[in-house]
Design a protein around this motif. Sequence first.
Motif, PDB file in Angstrom:
ATOM      1  N   TYR A  33       0.826  -1.049  -0.430  1.00  6.58           N
ATOM      2  CA  TYR A  33      -0.012  -0.114  -0.068  1.00  6.58           C
ATOM      3  C   TYR A  33       1.404   1.112  -0.027  1.00  6.58           C
ATOM      4  N   TYR A  34       2.092   1.042   0.988  1.00  5.50           N
ATOM      5  CA  TYR A  34       2.784   2.701   0.837  1.00  5.50           C
ATOM      6  C   TYR A  34       3.410   2.691  -0.362  1.00  5.50           C
TER       7      TYR A  34
ATOM      8  N   LEU B 267       2.852   1.761  -3.391  1.00  5.26           N
ATOM      9  CA  LEU B 267       1.928   1.811  -4.506  1.00  5.26           C
ATOM     10  C   LEU B 267       2.338   3.614  -5.370  1.00  5.26           C
TER      11      LEU B 267
ATOM     12  N   THR C 193       0.684   5.810  -6.876  1.00  5.92           N
ATOM     13  CA  THR C 193      -0.726   5.836  -7.322  1.00  5.92           C
ATOM     14  C   THR C 193      -1.411   7.062  -6.434  1.00  5.92           C
TER      15      THR C 193
ATOM     16  N   LEU D 166      -3.728   9.311  -2.891  1.00  4.01           N
ATOM     17  CA  LEU D 166      -4.700   8.420  -1.461  1.00  4.01           C
ATOM     18  C   LEU D 166      -5.994   8.052  -2.134  1.00  4.01           C
TER      19      LEU D 166
ATOM     20  N   LYS E  20      -5.691   4.510  -3.373  1.00  2.00           N
ATOM     21  CA  LYS E  20      -5.748   3.985  -2.678  1.00  2.00           C
ATOM     22  C   LYS E  20      -6.762   3.470  -1.924  1.00  2.00           C
ATOM     23  N   SER E  21      -7.253   4.306  -1.915  1.00  2.00           N
ATOM     24  CA  SER E  21      -9.112   4.352  -0.244  1.00  2.00           C
ATOM     25  C   SER E  21      -9.641   3.562  -1.950  1.00  2.00           C
TER      26      SER E  21
ATOM     27  N   SER F  62      -8.860   1.655  -3.535  1.00  2.00           N
ATOM     28  CA  SER F  62      -8.782  -0.148  -3.633  1.00  2.00           C
ATOM     29  C   SER F  62      -9.151   0.139  -2.398  1.00  2.00           C
TER      30      SER F  62
END
Length: 351
Positions: A312-313, A315, A317, A319, A322-323, A325
């Motif tokens: 996650y860190y 990635l 892309t 935020l 990420k959220s 995802s």
Amino acid sequence: MNQHSIVWNTLKQAELVTGEKPQGLTPSTPWYIKTLLAIAGWLASLFILSFLGLMFNQLLESVVADIILGSGMIFLAYHLLLKQHSDFVEHLGLAMSLAGQALFIFAVIQWQSTTYLTSWLAALCLNIGLVILMPHFVHRVISAFFVCICLAGVMTELGLYSLAIPVVMLLCAWCWLHEFVSVRWHGHITAMGYGSILALFVIQTTQIFDSGMTLLMDEHLLEQYIRFSWTSVIAAAVILYVTVMLIKQHQSLTHSSSVYILLLALIFATVAFNIAGLYIAVMIMVLGFASGHRLLIGSGIVFLLFCISHYYYVLNTTLLMKSISLLVLGIVLIGLYWCLPKLFGGKHEAD
């Protein structure tokens, strides 16, 4: 009447035991006493090594002397661990054995200073012998850990470092799938299983941080990706092997349930292709659930959280993505929670 007699009579009156009190019962040492004895044992070993280093400084520069002294310390540690008079002697033997191994390997490195392949092979053979011969479980676990590390070192010297993780994964899976095959070798197989898990954590963590630095430096990116891909493909094959073996062990599963399990394993192997360490964490968790080992389950969960957090860190892309995802992943997991009991014919039970 001592405390043991009182406890035995109380159990006998409650009809929980029968017969006379067994002889030779000794109370277990409290954990804080064991900790102090362990510290004392390792400190004593440190002083012994310091004494040897000061008194025989010139002698220790000889390869033959290092091999003889290291072998002697391992032999002495074997007899200390064989008798196990106390916790102090136990930890003294452990530390002495590790020090003897260090001297032995240092002598081999001095002897073959141009290449490390011989040193890795010597360390591998030494620790395989210690796993088989040493009469102490903790020592077997430590030696099994070094066996896996040395195996990775040998494969590195042969240019096959990308295969180190899948090979150790296969060894770990085989140990836990065949844990109760032989009563005589049960302790050795279990120790090898724990040692391989520790080695997997170390090797994978090293690869994770090394790959992260490589991505930041943007050097040899394609080569690293190809190696990582081959590692993931073979690791996925190990996951499928574990799945098939567990299905064979649980013969109560229906044919449709077995098909669903294999299908889910294939989907997982495809989805987790680019997430470093996820194969290892899930394999350890599955083996832990299958055999009922809480330590394996807990270790797998901790390593799973570490791998997902790292992924996650790193990635590349925003935020927001990420959220999203995480939201999609949560919905998928909740859907699996509700669908799996229906697929396998189970029912939800209220807590």
